[in-house]
Scaffold this motif. Structure first.
Motif, PDB file in Angstrom:
ATOM      1  N   ASP A  19       0.729  -1.230  -0.022  1.00 25.68           N
ATOM      2  CA  ASP A  19      -0.091  -0.071   0.102  1.00 25.68           C
ATOM      3  C   ASP A  19       0.979   1.157   0.048  1.00 25.68           C
ATOM      4  O   ASP A  19       2.084   1.158   0.158  1.00 25.68           O
ATOM      5  N   THR A  62      -6.701   0.051 -12.247  1.00 24.06           N
ATOM      6  CA  THR A  62      -6.826   1.498 -11.921  1.00 24.06           C
ATOM      7  C   THR A  62      -6.212   1.699 -10.502  1.00 24.06           C
ATOM      8  O   THR A  62      -6.295   3.125 -10.149  1.00 24.06           O
ATOM      9  N   ARG A  63      -6.205   0.524  -9.663  1.00 19.37           N
ATOM     10  CA  ARG A  63      -5.894   0.798  -8.501  1.00 19.37           C
ATOM     11  C   ARG A  63      -4.280   0.667  -8.352  1.00 19.37           C
ATOM     12  O   ARG A  63      -3.703   0.402  -7.017  1.00 19.37           O
ATOM     13  N   THR A  65      -0.557   1.914  -8.757  1.00 15.15           N
ATOM     14  CA  THR A  65      -0.114   3.055  -8.850  1.00 15.15           C
ATOM     15  C   THR A  65       1.483   3.055  -9.548  1.00 15.15           C
ATOM     16  O   THR A  65       1.971   4.058  -9.979  1.00 15.15           O
ATOM     17  N   THR A  74      -0.227  -0.198  -4.512  1.00 14.63           N
ATOM     18  CA  THR A  74      -1.519   0.055  -5.047  1.00 14.63           C
ATOM     19  C   THR A  74      -2.021   1.441  -4.131  1.00 14.63           C
ATOM     20  O   THR A  74      -1.225   1.905  -3.424  1.00 14.63           O
ATOM     21  N   THR A  75      -3.110   1.836  -4.374  1.00 20.20           N
ATOM     22  CA  THR A  75      -3.953   3.125  -3.783  1.00 20.20           C
ATOM     23  C   THR A  75      -3.943   2.592  -2.457  1.00 20.20           C
ATOM     24  O   THR A  75      -4.358   3.635  -1.545  1.00 20.20           O
TER      25      THR A  75
END
Length: 415
Positions: A19, A62-63, A65, A74-75
């Motif tokens: 994360d 889309t999640r 990064t 990820t986001t």
């Protein structure tokens, strides 16, 4: 998202997913794509991430990064509903790897061992290239690898009855049996069978023990009978008995006849007990020693790598014969007790037998009560003549107490 222009996906297999704070949230297990019309490159929809508790979840691209340097960031937002593949989707590792393909422009036939993806100007990802290992015409010589554009490769769609699993299994080499079993559940039946055929007997047995009985029956039923019998011999007797009991009678008898007599005898003996009883839950694979064995011998036995932690927690002491059903049962020695006393001490001198142990017909709930009351992860099962007939482990009790189909818990898909 920051990324290199082209990413070969096999290099990401098993990599940690983080994360934004740098905390690991899971591991990459596969990549989900959707095939499009002829001439259009497959679109990458997202990643299959294995999170805590072996659950596989879907992470949309889309999640994601960043993919720089093989690090997946990820986001930080994950939907924890279990991933389930749709009919219009394909798993890159599970279904493309080891496909036999043709490259007409090069006159080459080979097997897929890697696939690359690229990001376009609209920030969508698509599969762009295929790494193909040429099938050498010379005996035992490995062909060279080439990387070609996706649209230059034929035979990338449709089922292949002879598809192997060498390169796919390389991405799964470090996975625990339960995790590999979880991965196989997402694949089409034929592909699952192909992968099972490539696993060695011991590895396949470990994986089957982590699968629902329906999947066990499906895979064993597609193996050659002699191979299926070999795999059953590698399984724990109680697990083998459970799966054989689900087979048609004729098939079950044929497989038992192909097994080694001693292995088949253990399985047959376990099959006579009713479900939901101690006899129906127990295994004959306990560590059993005579009373004159030393603690050093007991420690050596519980170090055996094939023993589960729960089976290795107790040493069972009995008069000869020390194979179930044993001679008179004398008691148990917890592994911690083995560590506290001099290695030359005898197990018979420290065995304890002050609990009213379950009989083969004892109910599941009574077995659970005994384990909980005395803080045990395993316990013996003895008959009315005080012979040890088997042992029960807490994982088998939990397996029975959890709702039917618990392995498929939270199978609803959310995108």
């Amino acid at each position: 998202m920051t990324s290199t222009s082209r990413i070969f996906l096999a290099r990401l297999a098993g990599h940690a997913v983080f994360d934004p704070a740098g905390d690991q949230v899971g591991k990459l297990r596969d990549v989900v794509v959707t095939q499009r019309s002829a001439g259009r490159l497959p679109r990458v929809l997202g990643l299959v991430i294995e999170v805590l508790g072996r659950r596989r979840v879907f992470l949309p691209m889309t999640r994601v990064t960043s993919l720089d340097g093989g690090q997946i960031i990820t986001t930080g937002v994950l939907n924890l509903r279990r991933f389930e593949k749709r009919q219009t989707e394909t798993l890159v590792f599970g279904e493309f790897f080891d496909r036999t393909v043709n490259v007409p422009s090069l006159g080459l036939t080979g097997d897929v061992y890697d696939v690359a993806m690229e990001e376009d100007r609209s920030h969508d990802w698509h599969l762009s290239d295929v790494a193909v290992r040429e099938r050498s015409k010379r005996f035992s010589r490995r062909g060279h690898g080439v990387v070609v554009a996706w649209n230059d490769v034929a035979d990338l769609t449709g089922e292949q009855p002879s598809q192997g699993a060498t390169h796919l299994l390389a991405t799964m080499d470090t996975m625990r049996p339960a995790d590999l079993a979880n991965a196989l559940r997402e694949l089409p039946v034929q592909r699952r069978t192909q992968i099972a055929a490539e696993l060695d007997d011991e590895r396949l047995a470990d994986v089957l023990e982590e699968m629902p009985e329906g999947a066990q029956v499906e895979i064993l039923g597609r193996l050659d009978p002699e191979r299926a019998a070999d795999v059953l011999e590698e399984m724990s007797p109680d697990d083998a008995a459970d799966v054989i009991a689900e087979l048609p009678l004729e098939t079950a008898e044929a497989l038992l006849a192909l097994m080694e007599p001693d292995e088949a005898e253990d399985v047959r003996r376990l099959m006579v007990y009713e479900e939901g009883t101690a006899g129906g839950l127990m295994t004959s694979d306990a560590v059993i020693l005579p009373p004159d064995a030393t603690l050093a011998e007991g420690l050596a036995r519980i170090r055996e790598p094939e023993l589960s932690p729960s089976l290795a927690a107790l040493v069972y002491v009995a008069r000869t014969p020390v194979e179930t059903p044993t001679g008179r049962f004398l008691g148990v020695v917890h592994f911690q007790h083995l560590l506290r006393e001099p290695p030359s001490s005898l197990v018979g001198a420290i065995a304890v037998n002050d609990i009213d142990w379950p009989r083969p017909d004892t109910s599941l709930h009574e077995v659970a009560r005994i384990l909980a009351t005395y803080n045990l992860v395993a316990c013996p099962v003895v008959d009315e003549s005080n012979h040890l007939v088997g042992a029960i482990t807490v994982d088998d009790v939990l397996d029975e107490l959890l709702p039917e189909g618990w392995r498929d818990h939270e199978s609803e898909v959310v995108r």
